[in-house]
Design an enzyme around this catalytic site. Structure first.
Site, mmCIF file in Angstrom:
data_model
loop_
_atom_site.group_PDB
_atom_site.id
_atom_site.type_symbol
_atom_site.label_atom_id
_atom_site.label_comp_id
_atom_site.label_asym_id
_atom_site.label_seq_id
_atom_site.Cartn_x
_atom_site.Cartn_y
_atom_site.Cartn_z
ATOM 1 N N GLU A 99 0.813 -1.227 0.000
ATOM 2 C CA GLU A 99 0.000 0.000 0.000
ATOM 3 C C GLU A 99 0.845 1.275 0.000
ATOM 4 O OE1 GLU A 99 -3.005 -0.058 3.047
ATOM 5 O OE2 GLU A 99 -4.315 -1.262 1.809
ATOM 6 N N GLU B 89 -6.886 -7.642 -0.328
ATOM 7 C CA GLU B 89 -7.373 -7.653 1.057
ATOM 8 C C GLU B 89 -8.863 -7.346 1.023
ATOM 9 O OE1 GLU B 89 -5.111 -4.982 3.546
ATOM 10 O OE2 GLU B 89 -3.202 -5.625 2.719
HETATM 11 C C1 GAL Z 1 -4.458 -2.327 4.927
HETATM 12 C C2 GAL Z 1 -3.054 -2.859 5.095
HETATM 13 C C3 GAL Z 1 -3.009 -4.069 5.989
HETATM 14 C C4 GAL Z 1 -3.856 -3.852 7.210
HETATM 15 C C5 GAL Z 1 -5.264 -3.558 6.776
HETATM 16 C C6 GAL Z 1 -6.221 -3.370 7.921
HETATM 17 O O1 GAL Z 1 -4.417 -0.960 4.734
HETATM 18 O O2 GAL Z 1 -2.477 -3.177 3.858
HETATM 19 O O3 GAL Z 1 -1.676 -4.317 6.364
HETATM 20 O O4 GAL Z 1 -3.333 -2.806 7.953
HETATM 21 O O5 GAL Z 1 -5.271 -2.376 6.033
HETATM 22 O O6 GAL Z 1 -7.524 -3.103 7.468
#
Ligand code: GAL
Length: 651
Positions: free
Chosen positions: A142, A313
């Site tokens: 990110e 994610e």
């Molecule tokens: C994203 C990140 C992850 C974790 C996640 C939590 O921004 O890539 O490492 O922090 O959010 O929602």
């Protein structure tokens, strides 16, 4: 249509890994992402590498047939490295270094950090470049998360000066492009130019725009360091970066062209909480997320990935980082998953496998509870896995070009950030409103960059395209593709000045009109749009006065024209509320020969090959019955449910 998860073996006793891997595979997962924050466990002391634990973790995952997505660990440079080289730290606008203690504390321009990145990524690739478990590489994690694109460090200052020299050639050219005669801001050499910081009042917006462009290019350069090494040691394997939602601080298109897949991190409820939607909208969609949040990003990142997109994610339960963190309504994790596939996602990875019992994200849900028992959401994941397996027999379709192209431009976002002229004007939100209007009409949309060809589209929409490249104007003029042009389009030159011919600048080749005055309006102001003497819509936030010989299709209350048409082009000289926008899009698309199908509130449909998906984000059961064969769900779609149809290609 593959499922996966994000796993941190370094967080758990080794004795648990095998059971984890077995349960992942049993759940129907294919991919598992590891490694992206593990630097302190990979190299606990300078030059001392302890790969053995990661070797064993990969073996355990591989033995279960899981395919690994391996992240380079550069988002978290360890303490010893920062202490050795404090010049790695990013520096904020107040000239303060950002400190160790969380993550992403590096400056993209730092020469030291670029060398350290080269060192750790090479070490990782020498070890794992040919590892049979690794299917895909991830660069860093990110870029830009936690407001980390801009850095005002000494290194950034130097690189900014060279960047400017390369762009302008002479400092006189820069002075002219920025208009530095204003307030005696003229420079005598590039070496005199600082990043725009700590000034008494507003710095020159052209200076700020160029600093953003420069900072964006630093991300491109930094990402390339990873890509070059990975391609050398692991040829043939895909590389991606996981981008974020609602994030515009660097130009994703050039980063995307260096990679094979664009992936993004989808947190519909967290983003709804942080969004600018009304309290009423936020309450209505509290546990589902806004129906266009995920869809918009899927479409955007499909373009960033040049056709290839994943969700790296996916929110599986409440997150920890928004102002309020509700639980997704039962069924939504399954719905979000299918929605990703409907928009062309190749894989959907849930963040994270198990909720951590420690540190910053211990309140963030995972597929497993912290005690290594399944969270209830696993039932939804299992259901999707079974549904995919069943539908595979039908032959899974692929995404095809949509009828409508919506232009999205990172530089336009920066222009209007540098010079909003109205506190409530946001480029991103304006484009999203156009997207919503199109999607509420049942239209599938491709997002295109302003430099893209629009070949094959039946209609093009640009919401507030600050600077319009000549190539796009020429192609529109030549192909006569119907185009809807929103306010503020063509209003700036490439260096953020007013075009000599006034707005909409080069778009005057499509419509003979000039914008001679603009005004911004506070949120509470709503003014009528008139068709003849009938009210036909509502103006909000922004309004323009246009000089033209064209007869307007709509007028403002004072009789001035608001909507103009000439040949294949329409120009709307105002921001309007969502209902008005929907009505305008409907008229425009119908004229352009694009089929529209206004949908019940909260329902969204997406075409994927000859499949048509319908997703119900509303709180009521809705009926949706296209003519075709129902593959999943039914005509009555309850809240948080979906249905899938095979439809003839003309529907
Ligand atoms: C994203 C990140 C992850 C974790 C996640 C939590 O921004 O890539 O490492 O922090 O959010 O929602």
């Amino acid at each position: 249509m593959l499922l996966g998860t994000c796993y941190y073996p370094e967080h758990w006793p080794e004795t648990q890994w095998e059971d984890d891997a077995r349960r992942m595979a049993e759940l129907g997962l294919t991919y598992v992402r590891v490694g992206e924050f593990a630097w302190s466990r990979i190299e606990p002391e300078p030059g001392v590498f302890t790969w053995e634990w990661l070797d064993r973790a990969l073996d355990v995952l591989h033995a279960q047939g899981l395919r690994v997505v391996m992240g380079t660990p550069t988002a978290t440079p360890p303490k010893w490295l920062i202490d050795q080289h404090p010049d790695i730290l990013a520096v904020d606008e107040n000239n303060q270094p950002r400190r160790f203690g969380s993550r992403r504390h590096y400056c993209f321009s730092s020469t030291t950090y670029r060398a350290e990145t080269q060192r750790i990524v090479t070490a990782m690739l020498e070890r794992y470049g040919q590892h049979p478990a690794i299917a895909v590489w991830q660069t860093d994690n990110e870029y830009g998360c936690h407001n980390t694109i801009l850095s005002f460090s000494a290194c950034a200052r130097k690189r900014f000066q060279s960047w400017l020299e390369k762009r302008y050639g002479t400092v006189d050219a820069l002075n002219t492009a920025w208009g530095n005669v204003f307030w005696s801001m003229e420079y005598r050499s590039f070496a005199e130019i600082d990043p725009p910081m700590q000034a008494v009042t507003e710095t020159n917006p052209s200076h700020r725009l160029d600093f953003r462009r420069f900072s964006s290019d630093m991300v491109v350069e930094y990402n390339r360091i990873h890509v070059d090494i990975i391609r050398r040691y692991s040829p043939g394997r895909d590389i991606h970066h996981n981008y974020m939602g609602c994030f515009t601080e660097f130009d994703h298109y050039p980063v995307g062209s260096d990679l094979d897949i664009a992936t993004w991190d989808s947190y519909p409820l967290g983003f709804l909480d942080q969004s600018r939607y009304s309290l009423e909208t936020k309450a209505y969609y509290l546990r589902t997320g806004h129906p266009d949040f995920a869809g918009f990003h899927h479409d955007l990142y499909r373009r960033v990935g040049n056709g290839r997109m994943w969700v790296q994610e996916q929110q599986p339960g409440p997150v920890n980082w928004a102002g309020h963190n509700p639980v997704p309504k039962p069924g939504m994790v399954r719905l979000w998953t299918w929605e990703g596939f409907a928009h062309g996602a190749e894989a959907m990875n849930y963040f994270r496998w198990r909720q951590a019992p420690f540190a910053q994200e211990q309140m963030h849900a995972g597929l497993d509870l912290p005690d290594a028992t399944p969270a209830p959401v696993q039932a939804e994941v299992r259901q999707v896995a079974e549904e995919i397996a069943r539908l595979k027999a039908e032959g899974l379709p692929e995404t095809t070009q949509a009828d409508v192209a919506l232009v999205f431009d990172y530089h336009a976002q920066w222009v209007f950030e540098a010079q909003p002229q109205g506190r409530n004007f946001s480029y991103f939100d304006t484009v999203l409103e156009y997207y919503t209007a199109l999607r509420e009409l049942g239209v599938s949309v491709d997002i295109v960059a302003p430099q893209d060809s629009i070949n094959g589209y039946r209609a093009v929409v640009m919401a507030a395209q600050a600077h319009v490249p000549d190539t796009l104007v020429a192609e529109l003029a030549q192909t006569k593709t119907p185009v809807f042009i929103g306010p503020r389009s063509g209003s700036k030159t490439i260096s953020l000045c007013t075009p000599a011919e006034l707005a909409p600048g080069p778009l005057q080749q499509l419509l003979p009109l000039r914008v001679i005055q603009v005004e911004s309006l506070p949120d509470q102001i709503r003014e009528p749009l008139l068709a003849g003497d009938k009210v036909s819509g509502t103006v909000v936030r922004w309004r323009e006065r246009v000089e033209t010989t064209l007869q307007p299709l709509l007028r403002f209350e004072n009789g001035d024209g608001a909507l103009f048409e000439h040949g294949q082009a329409r120009y709307l000289a105002a921001c309007v509320d969502t209902d008005t926008l929907k009505q305008q899009m409907k008229g425009f698309l119908t004229n352009a020969g694009v089929a529209v199908q206004p949908l019940p509130a909260g329902l969204r449909v997406r075409r994927l090959g000859d499949w048509l998906f319908a997703f119900n984000y509303s709180q009521d059961t809705v009926r949706f019955a296209p003519s075709g064969q129902c593959l999943l769900g039914k005509e009555e779609i309850p809240p948080a449910e979906l249905s899938v149809w095979r439809v003839p290609s003309s529907v």
